[in-house]
Design a protein around this motif. Structure first.
Motif, short mmCIF file in Angstrom:
data_model
loop_
_atom_site.label_atom_id
_atom_site.label_comp_id
_atom_site.label_asym_id
_atom_site.label_seq_id
_atom_site.Cartn_x
_atom_site.Cartn_y
_atom_site.Cartn_z
N ILE A 290 6.16 5.56 -1.70
CA ILE A 290 6.70 4.77 -0.60
C ILE A 290 5.59 3.81 -0.19
O ILE A 290 4.48 4.23 0.14
N LEU A 291 5.91 2.52 -0.23
CA LEU A 291 4.92 1.48 0.01
C LEU A 291 5.32 0.61 1.20
O LEU A 291 6.52 0.37 1.41
N VAL A 292 4.33 0.14 1.94
CA VAL A 292 4.53 -0.83 3.01
C VAL A 292 3.46 -1.91 2.87
O VAL A 292 2.42 -1.68 2.23
N PRO A 293 3.69 -3.08 3.46
CA PRO A 293 2.63 -4.10 3.45
C PRO A 293 1.37 -3.57 4.13
O PRO A 293 1.45 -2.79 5.09
N GLN A 294 0.24 -4.00 3.65
CA GLN A 294 -1.04 -3.51 4.18
C GLN A 294 -1.14 -3.72 5.69
O GLN A 294 -1.70 -2.88 6.40
N THR B 41 0.83 -1.19 0.00
CA THR B 41 0.00 0.00 0.00
C THR B 41 0.87 1.25 0.00
O THR B 41 1.83 1.34 0.77
N VAL B 42 0.53 2.20 -0.85
CA VAL B 42 1.24 3.48 -0.89
C VAL B 42 0.84 4.29 0.34
O VAL B 42 -0.35 4.51 0.59
N ILE B 43 1.85 4.73 1.10
CA ILE B 43 1.55 5.53 2.29
C ILE B 43 1.99 6.98 2.14
O ILE B 43 1.59 7.83 2.92
N HIS B 44 2.84 7.24 1.13
CA HIS B 44 3.32 8.60 0.94
C HIS B 44 3.89 8.73 -0.47
O HIS B 44 4.40 7.76 -1.03
N VAL B 45 3.81 9.93 -1.02
CA VAL B 45 4.47 10.25 -2.29
C VAL B 45 5.49 11.33 -1.99
O VAL B 45 5.14 12.46 -1.64
N ALA B 46 6.76 10.96 -2.11
CA ALA B 46 7.85 11.89 -1.83
C ALA B 46 8.17 12.70 -3.08
O ALA B 46 8.25 12.15 -4.18
N GLN B 47 8.38 13.99 -2.90
CA GLN B 47 8.61 14.90 -4.03
C GLN B 47 10.07 14.99 -4.46
O GLN B 47 10.36 15.61 -5.48
N ASN B 48 10.98 14.39 -3.70
CA ASN B 48 12.39 14.39 -4.08
C ASN B 48 13.09 13.25 -3.36
O ASN B 48 12.53 12.62 -2.46
N GLU C 180 1.09 -3.30 7.84
CA GLU C 180 1.93 -2.36 8.57
C GLU C 180 1.56 -0.89 8.33
O GLU C 180 2.26 0.00 8.76
N VAL C 181 0.44 -0.66 7.65
CA VAL C 181 0.04 0.70 7.31
C VAL C 181 -0.17 1.56 8.56
O VAL C 181 0.30 2.70 8.62
N ASP C 182 -0.86 1.03 9.56
CA ASP C 182 -1.12 1.82 10.77
C ASP C 182 0.17 2.24 11.45
O ASP C 182 0.33 3.40 11.84
N ASP C 183 1.11 1.31 11.60
CA ASP C 183 2.39 1.64 12.22
C ASP C 183 3.16 2.66 11.39
O ASP C 183 3.76 3.59 11.93
N ALA C 184 3.14 2.49 10.07
CA ALA C 184 3.86 3.42 9.20
C ALA C 184 3.28 4.83 9.30
O ALA C 184 4.03 5.81 9.33
N CYS C 185 1.97 4.95 9.39
CA CYS C 185 1.34 6.27 9.51
C CYS C 185 1.71 6.95 10.81
O CYS C 185 1.93 8.17 10.84
N ILE C 186 1.81 6.19 11.88
CA ILE C 186 2.22 6.76 13.17
C ILE C 186 3.65 7.29 13.06
O ILE C 186 3.96 8.38 13.53
N ILE C 187 4.52 6.52 12.42
CA ILE C 187 5.91 6.96 12.24
C ILE C 187 5.97 8.19 11.35
O ILE C 187 6.71 9.14 11.64
N LEU C 188 5.18 8.21 10.28
CA LEU C 188 5.18 9.37 9.38
C LEU C 188 4.77 10.65 10.10
O LEU C 188 5.34 11.71 9.84
#
Length: 64
Positions: free
Chosen positions: A45-49, A3-10, A51-59
């Motif tokens: 930036i993708l993570v396994p579905q 799952t895409v959790i973020h789109v980095a611009q650079n 781990e999405v909740d954990d990744a969002c907390i870190i973001l």
């Protein structure tokens, strides 16, 4: 499923997020999807579905 959790611009933003997520033990994939106005890449930036909740907390803890 990934799952895409973020789109980095650079690549600097991509590296910062990638490092923060992997340091916390998350699996991370990065995929370049284009080039921005400044000629640098745009990255998904993708993570396994599961781990999405954990990744969002870190973001949310990352300051740009």
């Amino acid at each position: 499923m990934w799952t895409v959790i973020h789109v980095a611009q650079n690549s600097e933003e991509k590296d910062k997020i990638y490092n923060a997520l992997t340091e916390q033990g998350l699996l991370v994939k990065v995929r370049q999807i284009g080039k921005g106005k400044n000629g640098q890449g745009i990255f998904e930036i993708l993570v396994p579905q599961s781990e999405v909740d954990d990744a969002c907390i870190i973001l949310t803890s990352i300051t740009y």
